[in-house]
Design a protein around this motif. Structure first.
Motif, PDB file in Angstrom:
ATOM      1  N   MET A  12       0.825  -1.213   0.000  1.00 37.78           N
ATOM      2  CA  MET A  12       0.000   0.000   0.000  1.00 37.78           C
ATOM      3  C   MET A  12       0.858   1.261   0.000  1.00 37.78           C
ATOM      4  O   MET A  12       0.423   2.310  -0.469  1.00 37.78           O
ATOM      5  CB  MET A  12      -0.980  -0.014   1.167  1.00 37.78           C
ATOM      6  N   GLY A  13       2.086   1.156   0.472  1.00 40.49           N
ATOM      7  CA  GLY A  13       2.999   2.291   0.431  1.00 40.49           C
ATOM      8  C   GLY A  13       3.397   2.690  -0.981  1.00 40.49           C
ATOM      9  O   GLY A  13       3.920   3.775  -1.203  1.00 40.49           O
ATOM     10  N   PHE A  14       3.154   1.811  -1.925  1.00 42.42           N
ATOM     11  CA  PHE A  14       3.507   2.064  -3.321  1.00 42.42           C
ATOM     12  C   PHE A  14       2.275   2.127  -4.216  1.00 42.42           C
ATOM     13  O   PHE A  14       2.399   2.239  -5.436  1.00 42.42           O
ATOM     14  CB  PHE A  14       4.430   0.958  -3.848  1.00 42.42           C
ATOM     15  N   GLY A  15       1.080   2.050  -3.634  1.00 43.47           N
ATOM     16  CA  GLY A  15      -0.150   1.877  -4.383  1.00 43.47           C
ATOM     17  C   GLY A  15      -0.807   3.125  -4.911  1.00 43.47           C
ATOM     18  O   GLY A  15      -1.921   3.053  -5.410  1.00 43.47           O
ATOM     19  N   ASP A  17      -2.384   5.601  -3.594  1.00 41.82           N
ATOM     20  CA  ASP A  17      -3.690   5.847  -2.970  1.00 41.82           C
ATOM     21  C   ASP A  17      -4.751   4.806  -3.294  1.00 41.82           C
ATOM     22  O   ASP A  17      -5.946   5.077  -3.195  1.00 41.82           O
ATOM     23  CB  ASP A  17      -4.210   7.245  -3.304  1.00 41.82           C
ATOM     24  N   LEU A  18      -4.356   3.590  -3.682  1.00 40.26           N
ATOM     25  CA  LEU A  18      -5.332   2.521  -3.846  1.00 40.26           C
ATOM     26  C   LEU A  18      -5.852   2.114  -2.471  1.00 40.26           C
ATOM     27  O   LEU A  18      -5.092   2.091  -1.501  1.00 40.26           O
ATOM     28  CB  LEU A  18      -4.692   1.289  -4.500  1.00 40.26           C
ATOM     29  N   LEU A  22      -8.647  -2.934  -3.327  1.00 41.56           N
ATOM     30  CA  LEU A  22      -8.061  -2.871  -4.663  1.00 41.56           C
ATOM     31  C   LEU A  22      -6.592  -3.283  -4.632  1.00 41.56           C
ATOM     32  O   LEU A  22      -6.117  -3.974  -5.534  1.00 41.56           O
ATOM     33  CB  LEU A  22      -8.223  -1.472  -5.256  1.00 41.56           C
ATOM     34  N   THR A  23      -5.882  -2.903  -3.580  1.00 39.20           N
ATOM     35  CA  THR A  23      -4.497  -3.339  -3.419  1.00 39.20           C
ATOM     36  C   THR A  23      -4.444  -4.854  -3.307  1.00 39.20           C
ATOM     37  O   THR A  23      -3.600  -5.505  -3.930  1.00 39.20           O
ATOM     38  CB  THR A  23      -3.847  -2.690  -2.181  1.00 39.20           C
ATOM     39  N   VAL A  27      -2.369  -7.136  -5.901  1.00 42.45           N
ATOM     40  CA  VAL A  27      -1.301  -8.027  -5.436  1.00 42.45           C
ATOM     41  C   VAL A  27      -1.634  -9.472  -5.796  1.00 42.45           C
ATOM     42  O   VAL A  27      -0.768 -10.226  -6.230  1.00 42.45           O
ATOM     43  CB  VAL A  27      -1.069  -7.868  -3.914  1.00 42.45           C
ATOM     44  N   GLY A  28      -2.901  -9.850  -5.677  1.00 41.60           N
ATOM     45  CA  GLY A  28      -3.315 -11.204  -6.011  1.00 41.60           C
ATOM     46  C   GLY A  28      -3.092 -11.569  -7.468  1.00 41.60           C
ATOM     47  O   GLY A  28      -2.972 -12.745  -7.809  1.00 41.60           O
TER      48      GLY A  28
END
Length: 68
Positions: A12-15, A17-18, A22-23, A27-28
């Motif tokens: 989430m630190g790279f997402g 603002d996802l 959704l993150t 990732v899945g």
């Protein structure tokens, strides 16, 4: 995959603002059983992809034993 919650928090630190659902979905798409071992089906798909790229003149030929 055994530490999904920690991995999602990190991702989430790279997402950009996802939100968390959704993150998790994103990732899945990239962290799943296929990325652990894509098996013969995956190897066949990679061989086909590389062959098509070669046939289109985009890549050099790949030795057949590369994915044996």
């Amino acid at each position: 995959m055994a530490h999904r919650e920690e991995a999602l928090a990190y991702a989430m630190g790279f997402g950009r603002d996802l939100d968390r659902p959704l993150t998790d979905r994103f990732v899945g798409m990239y962290v799943n059983e296929w990325t652990v071992d894509y098996g013969e089906t995956g190897r066949r798909a990679v061989r086909q992809l590389l062959q098509r790229a070669h046939d289109a003149g985009l890549t050099p030929a790949v030795p057949g034993s590369m994915f044996a």
